[in-house]
Design an enzyme around this catalytic site. Structure first.
Site, PDB file in Angstrom:
ATOM      1  N   ASP A   1      14.198  22.011  24.171  1.00 13.67           N
ATOM      2  CA  ASP A   1      13.087  21.520  23.360  1.00 13.67           C
ATOM      3  C   ASP A   1      12.097  22.366  23.304  1.00 13.67           C
ATOM      4  O   ASP A   1      12.176  23.481  23.553  1.00 13.67           O
ATOM      5  CB  ASP A   1      12.911  20.086  23.847  1.00 13.67           C
ATOM      6  CG  ASP A   1      11.967  20.245  25.221  1.00 13.67           C
ATOM      7  OD1 ASP A   1      11.954  21.286  25.791  1.00 13.67           O
ATOM      8  OD2 ASP A   1      11.688  19.017  25.815  1.00 13.67           O
TER       9      ASP A   1
ATOM     10  N   CYS B   1      14.855  22.325  29.020  1.00 15.24           N
ATOM     11  CA  CYS B   1      13.314  21.475  28.591  1.00 15.24           C
ATOM     12  C   CYS B   1      12.377  21.833  29.674  1.00 15.24           C
ATOM     13  O   CYS B   1      12.695  22.943  30.293  1.00 15.24           O
ATOM     14  CB  CYS B   1      13.625  20.041  28.443  1.00 15.24           C
ATOM     15  SG  CYS B   1      13.750  19.034  30.147  1.00 15.24           S
TER      16      CYS B   1
ATOM     17  N   THR C   1      11.177  20.457  32.347  1.00 13.58           N
ATOM     18  CA  THR C   1      11.634  20.186  33.780  1.00 13.58           C
ATOM     19  C   THR C   1      13.260  20.250  34.145  1.00 13.58           C
ATOM     20  O   THR C   1      13.685  20.449  35.001  1.00 13.58           O
ATOM     21  CB  THR C   1      11.210  18.907  34.302  1.00 13.58           C
ATOM     22  OG1 THR C   1      11.990  18.076  33.565  1.00 13.58           O
ATOM     23  CG2 THR C   1       9.714  18.750  34.490  1.00 13.58           C
TER      24      THR C   1
ATOM     25  N   HIS D   1      32.735  23.338  43.076  1.00 17.60           N
ATOM     26  CA  HIS D   1      32.753  21.789  43.409  1.00 17.60           C
ATOM     27  C   HIS D   1      33.048  20.816  42.183  1.00 17.60           C
ATOM     28  O   HIS D   1      33.621  19.818  42.392  1.00 17.60           O
ATOM     29  CB  HIS D   1      31.978  21.487  44.412  1.00 17.60           C
ATOM     30  CG  HIS D   1      32.021  22.161  45.795  1.00 17.60           C
ATOM     31  ND1 HIS D   1      31.290  21.814  46.922  1.00 17.60           N
ATOM     32  CD2 HIS D   1      32.807  23.255  46.053  1.00 17.60           C
ATOM     33  CE1 HIS D   1      31.778  22.707  47.887  1.00 17.60           C
ATOM     34  NE2 HIS D   1      32.498  23.507  47.337  1.00 17.60           N
TER      35      HIS D   1
ATOM     36  N   HIS E   1      38.204  18.649  45.364  1.00 14.11           N
ATOM     37  CA  HIS E   1      37.249  18.328  44.395  1.00 14.11           C
ATOM     38  C   HIS E   1      37.632  17.767  42.866  1.00 14.11           C
ATOM     39  O   HIS E   1      36.889  16.975  42.332  1.00 14.11           O
ATOM     40  CB  HIS E   1      36.453  19.520  44.070  1.00 14.11           C
ATOM     41  CG  HIS E   1      36.032  20.544  45.265  1.00 14.11           C
ATOM     42  ND1 HIS E   1      34.925  19.898  46.131  1.00 14.11           N
ATOM     43  CD2 HIS E   1      36.130  21.515  45.890  1.00 14.11           C
ATOM     44  CE1 HIS E   1      34.762  20.752  47.084  1.00 14.11           C
ATOM     45  NE2 HIS E   1      35.366  21.809  46.930  1.00 14.11           N
TER      46      HIS E   1
END
Ligand code: RB5
Length: 146
Positions: free
Chosen positions: A8, A65, A67, A98, A133
């Protein structure tokens, strides 16, 4: 490897840097982000990017973005997506080993360009370890089928 990128307004500048790095690494890329400073809604870009990965059009996706949080939440709503929000090199490697993460989310307002590039380089070059995993991620897939 084919990678779709989406960002964004909070992440488009870092996305350009990541795009250049992936070209150096011979990764085939498509940038479906907003690619400008105008304010947009991250979900309008993160969900379509995740859908392309879920459909198998791309091997992996990278979403950015401010954050990384909005993009990671959006991508993880799409069935089959395991999007890891990563801001350090250790988790970039371990989320591939993992979690077999097929998408990477980063926050352009959280980390600098050089660290983001190192994270991407590590994430692209790390492989899933399988074994125990695999059982764990299969349980997530089974839940998605309910
Ligand atoms: C946009 O200002 C910002 O909210 C967005 O880029 C992101 O950080 C949301 O999680």
């Amino acid at each position: 490897m084919k990678v779709v990128i989406a960002a964004d307004h909070g992440g488009y500048q870092l996305a350009k840097e990541i795009e250049a790095l992936l070209q150096e690494l011979d990764v085939t890329i498509e940038n479906i982000g907003s690619n400008c400073a105008d304010s947009v809604d991250y979900s309008d870009y993160g969900i379509p990017a995740a859908e392309k990965v879920a459909k198998g059009e791309y091997d992996r996706g990278i979403v950015i973005c401010g954050t990384g949080i909005g993009m990671s939440i959006s991508a993880n709503k799409v069935k089959g997506i395991r999007c890891a929000l990563v801001h350090d090199v250790y988790t970039a490697r371990v989320t591939r080993e993992h979690n077999d993460s097929n998408m990477l989310a980063m926050g352009a307002r959280v980390i600098g360009v050089d660290l983001a590039k190192e994270i991407v380089r590590t994430w692209i070059n790390s492989d899933f370890e399988g074994g125990r995993h695999e059982r764990r991620i299969n349980k997530i897939a089974e839940y998605e089928e309910k």
